[in-house]
Design a protein around this motif. Structure first.
Motif, mmCIF file in Angstrom:
data_model
loop_
_atom_site.group_PDB
_atom_site.id
_atom_site.type_symbol
_atom_site.label_atom_id
_atom_site.label_comp_id
_atom_site.label_asym_id
_atom_site.label_seq_id
_atom_site.Cartn_x
_atom_site.Cartn_y
_atom_site.Cartn_z
ATOM 1 N N UNK A 145 21.001 -7.751 14.229
ATOM 2 C CA UNK A 145 19.758 -7.933 13.471
ATOM 3 C C UNK A 145 18.665 -7.016 13.996
ATOM 4 N N UNK A 146 18.651 -6.811 15.317
ATOM 5 C CA UNK A 146 17.616 -5.956 15.903
ATOM 6 C C UNK A 146 17.734 -4.512 15.430
ATOM 7 N N UNK A 147 18.961 -4.011 15.366
ATOM 8 C CA UNK A 147 19.151 -2.619 14.951
ATOM 9 C C UNK A 147 18.750 -2.428 13.490
ATOM 10 N N UNK A 148 19.127 -3.396 12.632
ATOM 11 C CA UNK A 148 18.772 -3.291 11.212
ATOM 12 C C UNK A 148 17.260 -3.389 11.051
ATOM 13 N N UNK A 149 16.657 -4.346 11.764
ATOM 14 C CA UNK A 149 15.200 -4.534 11.661
ATOM 15 C C UNK A 149 14.465 -3.285 12.138
ATOM 16 N N UNK A 150 15.042 -2.616 13.127
ATOM 17 C CA UNK A 150 14.396 -1.425 13.700
ATOM 18 C C UNK A 150 14.171 -0.345 12.632
ATOM 19 N N UNK A 151 15.138 -0.180 11.743
ATOM 20 C CA UNK A 151 14.992 0.881 10.735
ATOM 21 C C UNK A 151 13.854 0.558 9.764
ATOM 22 N N UNK A 152 13.726 -0.747 9.435
ATOM 23 C CA UNK A 152 12.608 -1.089 8.551
ATOM 24 C C UNK A 152 11.285 -0.990 9.303
ATOM 25 N N UNK A 153 11.318 -1.347 10.583
ATOM 26 C CA UNK A 153 10.125 -1.183 11.419
ATOM 27 C C UNK A 153 9.693 0.274 11.447
ATOM 28 N N UNK A 154 10.685 1.158 11.536
ATOM 29 C CA UNK A 154 10.399 2.590 11.575
ATOM 30 C C UNK A 154 9.741 3.041 10.268
ATOM 31 N N UNK A 155 10.226 2.488 9.156
ATOM 32 C CA UNK A 155 9.661 2.841 7.853
ATOM 33 C C UNK A 155 8.167 2.532 7.819
ATOM 34 N N UNK A 156 7.818 1.302 8.210
ATOM 35 C CA UNK A 156 6.397 0.941 8.183
ATOM 36 C C UNK A 156 5.615 1.713 9.245
ATOM 37 N N UNK A 157 6.268 2.018 10.368
ATOM 38 C CA UNK A 157 5.598 2.775 11.427
ATOM 39 C C UNK A 157 5.196 4.153 10.905
ATOM 40 N N UNK A 158 6.116 4.786 10.180
ATOM 41 C CA UNK A 158 5.820 6.105 9.599
ATOM 42 C C UNK A 158 4.631 5.999 8.659
ATOM 43 N N UNK A 159 4.671 4.964 7.808
ATOM 44 C CA UNK A 159 3.617 4.807 6.799
ATOM 45 C C UNK A 159 2.248 4.541 7.429
ATOM 46 N N UNK A 160 2.233 3.696 8.429
ATOM 47 C CA UNK A 160 0.948 3.292 8.987
ATOM 48 C C UNK A 160 0.337 4.382 9.867
ATOM 49 N N UNK A 161 1.184 5.187 10.510
ATOM 50 C CA UNK A 161 0.645 6.144 11.476
ATOM 51 C C UNK A 161 0.373 7.517 10.873
ATOM 52 N N UNK A 162 0.865 7.758 9.657
ATOM 53 C CA UNK A 162 0.751 9.080 9.034
ATOM 54 C C UNK A 162 -0.703 9.577 9.021
ATOM 55 N N UNK A 163 -0.873 10.794 9.496
ATOM 56 C CA UNK A 163 -2.180 11.442 9.393
ATOM 57 C C UNK A 163 -3.216 10.988 10.407
ATOM 58 N N UNK A 164 -2.836 10.101 11.335
ATOM 59 C CA UNK A 164 -3.821 9.653 12.330
ATOM 60 C C UNK A 164 -3.735 10.519 13.585
ATOM 61 N N UNK A 165 -4.822 10.506 14.343
ATOM 62 C CA UNK A 165 -4.816 11.298 15.573
ATOM 63 C C UNK A 165 -4.022 10.581 16.660
ATOM 64 N N UNK A 166 -3.769 11.270 17.762
ATOM 65 C CA UNK A 166 -2.739 10.843 18.715
ATOM 66 C C UNK A 166 -2.814 9.386 19.159
ATOM 67 N N UNK A 167 -3.932 8.961 19.741
ATOM 68 C CA UNK A 167 -4.033 7.602 20.277
ATOM 69 C C UNK A 167 -3.864 6.566 19.165
ATOM 70 N N UNK A 168 -4.585 6.811 18.059
ATOM 71 C CA UNK A 168 -4.507 5.875 16.937
ATOM 72 C C UNK A 168 -3.113 5.858 16.330
ATOM 73 N N UNK A 169 -2.516 7.025 16.245
ATOM 74 C CA UNK A 169 -1.176 7.114 15.658
ATOM 75 C C UNK A 169 -0.173 6.319 16.489
ATOM 76 N N UNK A 170 -0.343 6.369 17.806
ATOM 77 C CA UNK A 170 0.587 5.637 18.681
ATOM 78 C C UNK A 170 0.456 4.130 18.463
ATOM 79 N N UNK A 171 -0.808 3.669 18.387
ATOM 80 C CA UNK A 171 -1.029 2.238 18.148
ATOM 81 C C UNK A 171 -0.482 1.859 16.774
ATOM 82 N N UNK A 172 -0.806 2.701 15.777
ATOM 83 C CA UNK A 172 -0.374 2.420 14.406
ATOM 84 C C UNK A 172 1.149 2.360 14.314
ATOM 85 N N UNK A 173 1.808 3.274 15.045
ATOM 86 C CA UNK A 173 3.273 3.306 15.010
ATOM 87 C C UNK A 173 3.841 1.963 15.477
#
Lengths: 281, 191
Positions: A145-173
């Motif tokens: 379940x963790x591995x499957x959830x990770x891919x969806x987590x990655x999807x939202x991480x990409x969406x939330x962090x896109x276009x932000x500067x370094x510190x904010x992007x890391x938090x957003x990710x």
């Protein structure tokens, strides 16, 4: 203004943003988790909010508090369009019969909506890649379940962090990742009995060998709780400046909203399954 | 080939001393000197050969397993040092390289640590539980399992921070709505 009114205002604001950015058809796909997304994004970018009582096409009689247009809402509307498009596309590949046709038709509509998203080609590429990673795991019946959830987590991480500067992007990710993981794990847990019956892919069914006793239920609940605890720790790292209500709202959704809704849904599904069994006995 | 332990008439879990003792007694009993004037001397000699072989083979097996055990504890100590240094990636690679048959309690505990570091809490908890089931007396494994359990419970045990209205926070409601939506959310698996 109460948190509730603020949250509702953000909901109406996001609906309006969808109408404006991706067309009226897209606003039917509006959901509360995207409101959470919009508020987090706004908190990260330091958005200034203006809320006003307004009428809209959906509520023409009574004026409602609505968050006026801002970048976070516009961005979220476009992200939603992209996510919904790939969701329908995935369904069209998975479903059979009437549902397949419906999903195909919807993905065509969603494709039209997605075309209105601008300048997000790179992000879309990332979303597509991580969602196909998820589809591949589902196809090979990944029992983690963790591995499957990770891919969806990655999807939202990409969406939330896109276009932000370094510190904010890391938090957003990390926020996107934990949110996606929590939602995926909660969904999979609640669908355990349904998927077990229908034979649909569900990592918890595979990991637990189809058995959900009290000990297993506790381990599943703990997994979601630990994810939410991690989400909360990450949300606390945002520098909330402008609007204290955002902080309260976002924190409350993460700390209690998701948990309470998950627990009640999970217990409901669990007791449904029990009563089915005792009826059969 | 006959089981060497059966030949010596001892339990496979016998200590090294017990093996030696059993061997000495049998060797004394079947010693060729005892049969020097017997017409069955050749049979006694066969028996003696069998006993010697059994003893040798037990000694060999025990030496190998001891070496393997030493190798494993060296390997796990090395993996531990990667974990302590925060290099979970390297630790994970080394753990995955361990043969299935040699994955004991310590392996599951260390695998749990790697999973936990990645935020794979479900798998981490299962690894710790397996380690505890294999070695129920080990305090380190028990503590890891309990720690995860405590973290989840302490998170679960708190109350909403919002202003309570009629016994429940307003934001509980809005968050509740939001989350019902999450749970029936279109992005999840299987629906």
């Amino acid at each position: 203004m109460s948190e509730y009114e603020f949250y509702r205002g953000a909901y109406c604001g996001l609906c309006a943003a969808m109408n404006r950015r991706t067309g009226a058809a897209s606003s039917v796909t509006l959901s509360y988790d995207m409101v959470f997304f919009a508020l987090v994004r706004g908190a990260l970018t330091g958005e200034r909010y203006i809320l006003k009582k307004k009428r809209c096409a959906v509520h023409p009689i009574k004026k409602r508090t609505m968050m006026l247009a801002n970048n976070a809402l516009d961005y979220t509307a476009q992200i939603n369009a992209i996510l919904v498009y790939y969701k329908f596309l995935d369904d069209a590949a998975d479903e059979h019969g009437a549902k397949k046709l419906a999903s195909r038709a919807l993905s065509a509509v969603a494709g039209g909506i997605k075309k209105r998203t601008q300048g997000l080609g790179e992000l879309e590429h990332g979303v597509k890649a991580s969602l196909s990673e998820l589809a591949a795991l589902e196809k090979e019946k990944c029992s983690s379940p963790d591995a499957a959830a990770e891919t969806f987590g990655k999807t939202l991480a990409i969406c939330l962090s896109h276009g932000l500067s370094e510190r904010k992007a890391r938090i957003a990710w990390e926020i996107g990742r934990h949110t996606g993981r929590a939602v995926y794990l909660a969904d999979a847990a609640c669908d355990f009995w349904k998927d077990k019956k229908s034979g649909s892919y569900n990592p918890f069914v595979l990991a637990l060998g189809g058995e959900m006793g009290e000990a297993e239920a506790q381990s599943v609940k703990n997994a979601v709780l630990l994810e939410l605890a991690a989400l909360e720790r990450t949300l606390a790292l945002i520098d909330y400046t402008e609007f204290d209500l955002t902080r309260e709202c976002v924190m409350n959704v993460a700390s209690f909203g998701i948990k309470n809704a998950f627990f009640s849904e999970f217990e409901k599904e669990k007791s449904n399954d029990k009563s089915l069994h005792s009826a059969r006995d | 080939m006959t089981n060497p332990y059966t030949v010596l008439g001892i339990d496979p879990n016998a200590t090294d001393d017990e093996v030696k003792k059993a061997y000495r007694e049998l060797a004394k009993k079947y010693h060729p000197d005892n049969y020097s004037d017997s017409p069955l001397a050749d049979l006694a000699e066969e028996k003696m050969k069998e006993i010697n072989e059994a003893y040798d083979s037990i000694q060999r097996m025990r030496a190998e397993s001891g070496a393997r055990h030493a190798h494993n504890s060296y390997m796990f100590a090395e993996i531990r040092s990667y974990i302590e240094a925060g290099d979970f990636y390297e630790a994970g690679i080394r753990l995955d390289a361990v043969k299935q048959s040699e994955r004991g309690a310590e392996w599951f505990y260390l695998k749990g640590r790697v999973n936990e570091s990645r935020g794979f809490f479900f798998e981490a908890a299962r690894c710790y539980d397996t380690a505890c089931a294999m070695e129920p007396q080990n305090p380190e494994y028990r503590e890891a399992a309990n720690r995860l359990q405590r973290n989840a419970q302490s998170y679960d045990g708190r109350r909403a921070a919002g202003t309570p209205v009629g016994g429940c926070s307003v934001c509980d409601i809005c968050a509740g709505i939001m989350c019902l939506d999450c749970c029936c959310d279109c992005m999840g698996p299987g629906c």
